[in-house]
Design a protein around this motif. Sequence first.
Motif, PDB file in Angstrom:
ATOM      1  N   MET A   1       0.871  -1.158   0.191  1.00 43.87           N
ATOM      2  CA  MET A   1      -0.132   0.195   0.195  1.00 43.87           C
ATOM      3  C   MET A   1       1.086   1.094  -0.014  1.00 43.87           C
ATOM      4  O   MET A   1       2.000   1.283   0.914  1.00 43.87           O
ATOM      5  N   SER A   2       0.754   2.095  -0.818  1.00 41.35           N
ATOM      6  CA  SER A   2       1.466   3.319  -1.085  1.00 41.35           C
ATOM      7  C   SER A   2       1.345   4.268   0.315  1.00 41.35           C
ATOM      8  O   SER A   2       0.175   4.161   1.037  1.00 41.35           O
ATOM      9  N   THR A   3       2.109   5.494   0.388  1.00 40.18           N
ATOM     10  CA  THR A   3       1.838   6.259   1.456  1.00 40.18           C
ATOM     11  C   THR A   3       0.709   6.903   1.327  1.00 40.18           C
ATOM     12  O   THR A   3      -0.115   7.071   2.477  1.00 40.18           O
ATOM     13  N   THR A   4       0.122   7.475   0.229  1.00 33.16           N
ATOM     14  CA  THR A   4      -0.827   8.241  -0.179  1.00 33.16           C
ATOM     15  C   THR A   4      -2.198   7.303   0.273  1.00 33.16           C
ATOM     16  O   THR A   4      -3.142   7.905   0.961  1.00 33.16           O
ATOM     17  N   ALA A   5      -2.099   6.105  -0.123  1.00 34.08           N
ATOM     18  CA  ALA A   5      -3.400   5.197   0.307  1.00 34.08           C
ATOM     19  C   ALA A   5      -3.508   4.949   1.737  1.00 34.08           C
ATOM     20  O   ALA A   5      -4.636   5.057   2.418  1.00 34.08           O
ATOM     21  N   THR A   6      -2.224   4.888   2.388  1.00 31.83           N
ATOM     22  CA  THR A   6      -2.403   4.746   3.809  1.00 31.83           C
ATOM     23  C   THR A   6      -2.857   5.903   4.658  1.00 31.83           C
ATOM     24  O   THR A   6      -3.610   6.070   5.388  1.00 31.83           O
ATOM     25  N   VAL A   7      -2.313   7.209   4.193  1.00 33.92           N
ATOM     26  CA  VAL A   7      -2.722   8.224   4.736  1.00 33.92           C
ATOM     27  C   VAL A   7      -4.286   8.598   4.487  1.00 33.92           C
ATOM     28  O   VAL A   7      -4.977   8.889   5.494  1.00 33.92           O
ATOM     29  N   VAL A   8      -4.877   8.436   3.459  1.00 36.62           N
ATOM     30  CA  VAL A   8      -6.149   8.787   3.237  1.00 36.62           C
ATOM     31  C   VAL A   8      -7.067   7.768   3.689  1.00 36.62           C
ATOM     32  O   VAL A   8      -8.060   8.010   4.117  1.00 36.62           O
ATOM     33  N   THR A   9      -6.447   6.547   3.641  1.00 36.93           N
ATOM     34  CA  THR A   9      -7.424   5.665   4.353  1.00 36.93           C
ATOM     35  C   THR A   9      -7.570   5.690   5.873  1.00 36.93           C
ATOM     36  O   THR A   9      -8.439   5.688   6.671  1.00 36.93           O
ATOM     37  N   ALA A  10      -6.422   6.124   6.582  1.00 42.16           N
ATOM     38  CA  ALA A  10      -6.302   6.531   7.925  1.00 42.16           C
ATOM     39  C   ALA A  10      -7.223   7.834   8.162  1.00 42.16           C
ATOM     40  O   ALA A  10      -8.155   7.745   9.081  1.00 42.16           O
ATOM     41  N   VAL A  11      -7.300   8.787   7.280  1.00 43.99           N
ATOM     42  CA  VAL A  11      -8.161   9.954   7.429  1.00 43.99           C
ATOM     43  C   VAL A  11      -9.706   9.423   7.447  1.00 43.99           C
ATOM     44  O   VAL A  11     -10.532   9.692   7.979  1.00 43.99           O
ATOM     45  N   ALA A  12      -9.848   8.591   6.352  1.00 40.45           N
ATOM     46  CA  ALA A  12     -11.322   8.070   6.044  1.00 40.45           C
ATOM     47  C   ALA A  12     -11.693   7.411   7.293  1.00 40.45           C
ATOM     48  O   ALA A  12     -13.031   7.542   7.748  1.00 40.45           O
ATOM     49  N   ALA A  13     -10.880   6.466   7.932  1.00 40.16           N
ATOM     50  CA  ALA A  13     -11.444   5.756   8.956  1.00 40.16           C
ATOM     51  C   ALA A  13     -11.453   6.713  10.288  1.00 40.16           C
ATOM     52  O   ALA A  13     -12.426   6.583  11.045  1.00 40.16           O
ATOM     53  N   PHE A  14     -10.566   7.760  10.532  1.00 40.58           N
ATOM     54  CA  PHE A  14     -10.726   8.597  11.676  1.00 40.58           C
ATOM     55  C   PHE A  14     -12.087   9.556  11.442  1.00 40.58           C
ATOM     56  O   PHE A  14     -12.859   9.491  12.391  1.00 40.58           O
ATOM     57  N   MET A  15     -12.589   9.766  10.193  1.00 38.54           N
ATOM     58  CA  MET A  15     -13.582  10.588   9.955  1.00 38.54           C
ATOM     59  C   MET A  15     -14.924   9.767  10.195  1.00 38.54           C
ATOM     60  O   MET A  15     -15.958  10.234  10.733  1.00 38.54           O
ATOM     61  N   ALA A  16     -14.979   8.562   9.679  1.00 40.95           N
ATOM     62  CA  ALA A  16     -15.940   7.519   9.792  1.00 40.95           C
ATOM     63  C   ALA A  16     -16.115   7.262  11.353  1.00 40.95           C
ATOM     64  O   ALA A  16     -17.250   7.190  11.902  1.00 40.95           O
ATOM     65  N   GLY A  17     -15.200   7.032  12.137  1.00 43.00           N
ATOM     66  CA  GLY A  17     -15.288   6.924  13.561  1.00 43.00           C
ATOM     67  C   GLY A  17     -15.668   7.920  14.304  1.00 43.00           C
ATOM     68  O   GLY A  17     -16.372   7.915  15.215  1.00 43.00           O
ATOM     69  N   PHE A  18     -15.265   9.167  13.904  1.00 42.02           N
ATOM     70  CA  PHE A  18     -15.709  10.414  14.706  1.00 42.02           C
ATOM     71  C   PHE A  18     -17.285  10.576  14.283  1.00 42.02           C
ATOM     72  O   PHE A  18     -17.885  10.894  15.339  1.00 42.02           O
ATOM     73  N   SER A  19     -17.799  10.402  13.163  1.00 40.66           N
ATOM     74  CA  SER A  19     -19.131  10.478  12.716  1.00 40.66           C
ATOM     75  C   SER A  19     -19.823   9.557  13.389  1.00 40.66           C
ATOM     76  O   SER A  19     -20.816   9.832  13.914  1.00 40.66           O
ATOM     77  N   GLY A  20     -19.362   8.140  13.571  1.00 40.10           N
ATOM     78  CA  GLY A  20     -20.094   7.139  14.290  1.00 40.10           C
ATOM     79  C   GLY A  20     -20.297   7.377  15.997  1.00 40.10           C
ATOM     80  O   GLY A  20     -21.246   7.299  16.398  1.00 40.10           O
ATOM     81  N   ALA A  21     -19.106   8.007  16.370  1.00 38.84           N
ATOM     82  CA  ALA A  21     -19.182   8.134  17.836  1.00 38.84           C
ATOM     83  C   ALA A  21     -20.090   9.437  17.975  1.00 38.84           C
ATOM     84  O   ALA A  21     -20.567   9.607  19.095  1.00 38.84           O
ATOM     85  N   SER A  22     -20.155  10.472  17.216  1.00 38.26           N
ATOM     86  CA  SER A  22     -20.875  11.455  17.359  1.00 38.26           C
ATOM     87  C   SER A  22     -22.357  11.270  17.329  1.00 38.26           C
ATOM     88  O   SER A  22     -23.062  11.785  18.135  1.00 38.26           O
ATOM     89  N   VAL A  23     -22.811  10.137  16.544  1.00 35.72           N
ATOM     90  CA  VAL A  23     -24.220   9.541  16.596  1.00 35.72           C
ATOM     91  C   VAL A  23     -24.417   9.142  18.034  1.00 35.72           C
ATOM     92  O   VAL A  23     -25.342   9.295  18.620  1.00 35.72           O
ATOM     93  N   LEU A  24     -23.464   8.104  18.369  1.00 35.42           N
ATOM     94  CA  LEU A  24     -23.591   7.400  19.712  1.00 35.42           C
ATOM     95  C   LEU A  24     -23.890   8.015  20.803  1.00 35.42           C
ATOM     96  O   LEU A  24     -24.465   7.894  21.672  1.00 35.42           O
TER      97      LEU A  24
END
Length: 112
Positions: A1-24
């Motif tokens: 996995m490239s560095t770009t893919a790693t960073v983008v995936t980590a950002v996507a995971a953080f944002m989805a996690g933040f959004s999910g926690a915000s709902v809960l």
Amino acid sequence: MSTTATVVTAVAAFMAGFSGASVLFRAKFVVEPLAAYGVPRAWWNGLGVAKLAGAAGLVAGFWVPVIGTLAAVGLVLYFAGAAITVVRAKAYGHVAFPLVYLTPAAAALVLV
């Protein structure tokens, strides 16, 4: 996995996690619009858990790529559905919010 893919995936995971926690945790800036869009309150926990599962799947994808790909597909579908819900509620000024979360999930899917 490239560095770009790693960073983008980590950002996507953080944002989805933040959004999910915000709902809960019933963050006002999330649940008030959900109520205004007509999303039943009984669905809120399930929606939050789905986002958290997507975030966890993206992180797991660092070790098992197929899980990350499936999680990215799920998040793209989730946030596309959220955008459709906002449009159907005629809250056109809010449509950018699900798109902000959709973009990194879609980018992660493309880069994986």
